[in-house]
Design an enzyme around this catalytic site. Structure first.
Site, short mmCIF file in Angstrom:
data_model
loop_
_atom_site.label_atom_id
_atom_site.label_comp_id
_atom_site.label_asym_id
_atom_site.label_seq_id
_atom_site.Cartn_x
_atom_site.Cartn_y
_atom_site.Cartn_z
N ARG A 169 -71.69 74.27 39.10
CA ARG A 169 -71.53 75.68 39.46
C ARG A 169 -72.60 76.05 40.47
NH1 ARG A 169 -71.93 80.81 35.36
NH2 ARG A 169 -74.12 80.28 35.44
N THR A 218 -73.11 81.61 44.26
CA THR A 218 -71.74 82.18 44.24
C THR A 218 -71.11 82.09 42.85
OG1 THR A 218 -70.72 80.06 44.75
CG2 THR A 218 -71.41 81.41 46.63
N ASP A 275 -79.47 77.00 29.69
CA ASP A 275 -78.59 76.08 30.42
C ASP A 275 -78.46 74.80 29.60
OD1 ASP A 275 -77.64 74.03 32.14
OD2 ASP A 275 -78.15 75.28 33.87
N ASP A 321 -79.15 71.44 31.40
CA ASP A 321 -80.58 71.20 31.65
C ASP A 321 -81.33 70.88 30.36
OD1 ASP A 321 -80.56 71.42 34.38
OD2 ASP A 321 -81.03 73.56 34.41
C1 PRP Z 1 -72.65 75.06 33.37
C2 PRP Z 1 -71.95 74.83 32.04
C3 PRP Z 1 -70.49 74.98 32.41
C4 PRP Z 1 -70.53 76.02 33.48
C5 PRP Z 1 -70.16 77.34 32.90
O1 PRP Z 1 -72.62 73.87 34.09
O2 PRP Z 1 -72.24 73.61 31.45
O3 PRP Z 1 -69.93 73.78 32.90
O4 PRP Z 1 -71.88 76.07 33.99
O5 PRP Z 1 -70.10 78.33 33.87
P1 PRP Z 1 -68.77 79.02 34.36
O6 PRP Z 1 -67.94 79.33 33.16
O7 PRP Z 1 -69.28 80.27 35.04
O8 PRP Z 1 -68.07 78.10 35.32
P2 PRP Z 1 -73.51 73.59 35.39
O9 PRP Z 1 -72.73 73.92 36.63
O10 PRP Z 1 -74.84 74.24 35.24
O11 PRP Z 1 -73.62 72.02 35.38
P3 PRP Z 1 -74.34 71.04 34.32
O12 PRP Z 1 -73.44 70.93 33.12
O13 PRP Z 1 -74.43 69.76 35.10
O14 PRP Z 1 -75.70 71.60 33.98
#
Ligand code: PRP
Length: 224
Positions: free
Chosen positions: A111, A115, A207, A210
């Protein structure tokens, strides 16, 4: 006895088992270190898997017990587990313990912090059997964009029976997902209050990706 999986909104099943709530408290706490975070997510994963599997197809079979013949039931539906990288990996061990023969597919979604739009950077899916139940695993449904992108991709691949599985979901994400995919159930351990300006779920658990991978986040710098 009380029901521990409750349909709090149409198509949104919330696991409210007391032991699952205990695990969620551990996950939410900023004082929980990486090892315990992973362990609590795995334990909570069992409750989510149990709830998500409620509609799996079974067929009767004859079984010889040590005492007599009887009718028992066996699962017949092919299963595919799709963790969304990275955080979805937290839920994979519990699902695999319960469904050891399941096929596994991976989707990598990131994500954009500004944005909040998800970008698909990796896809590796197994062969798809007709009628297979696909469990899409991602601990967080924030804006719902990542789950929506994953499901869109999986529908394009041919999946017809899907269930979205998360640990916490924001109302914003639920609304968006239900609007676009009203027939796909969501199984979650909590519906949180909402999103802050950065798109983080409040109260949330930080997160998950993380915290599980040691790449930053609350309390991370205090850990080895
Ligand atoms: C986070 C989480 C979801 C997403 C949720 O992932 O694990 O996949 O964001 O957000 P959304 O519903 O607004 O799309 P991230 O992009 O941080 O990646 P990661 O799992 O590698 O930390």
């Amino acid at each position: 006895m009380v029901s521990t999986v409750v349909e709090r909104q149409p198509g949104v099943w919330v696991v409210e088992h007391p032991a699952a709530r205990h695990e969620l408290a551990i996950l939410r706490s900023v004082d929980t270190g990486r090892a315990e975070f992973r362990a609590a997510a795995e334990r909570l994963g069992f409750y989510l898997a149990h709830a998500a599997a409620a509609n799996l197809a079974v067929e009767p079979i004859e079984v010889e017990t040590p005492l007599c013949r009887t009718i028992a039931y066996q699962r017949t539906q092919p299963l595919v587990l799709v963790p969304i990288l990275r955080a979805g990996m937290l839920l994979l061990p519990a699902f695999l313990r319960l469904f050891p023969e399941a096929r596994i597919g991976y989707l990598g979604l990131r994500r954009d912090e500004r944005t909040l739009k998800p970008e698909l950077y990796y896809a590796n899916l197994p062969p798809l059997r007709p009628g297979a139940q696909v469990f899409v695993l991602d601990p967080m449904m924030a804006t719902g964009g990542s789950m929506e992108t994953a499901v869109e991709f999986l529908c394009g691949w041919g999946a017809t029976v899907l269930t979205a599985v998360c640990i916490i979901a924001a109302p914003e994400g639920i609304r968006r997902f239900r609007r676009n995919y009203p027939a796909i159930p969501i199984v979650t351990a909590a519906i949180d209050y909402g999103l802050n300006e950065q798109g983080f779920i409040i109260p949330g658990l930080g997160d998950a990706g993380d915290r599980a991978h040691g790449t930053g986040g609350e309390g991370e710098e205090a850990q080895p």
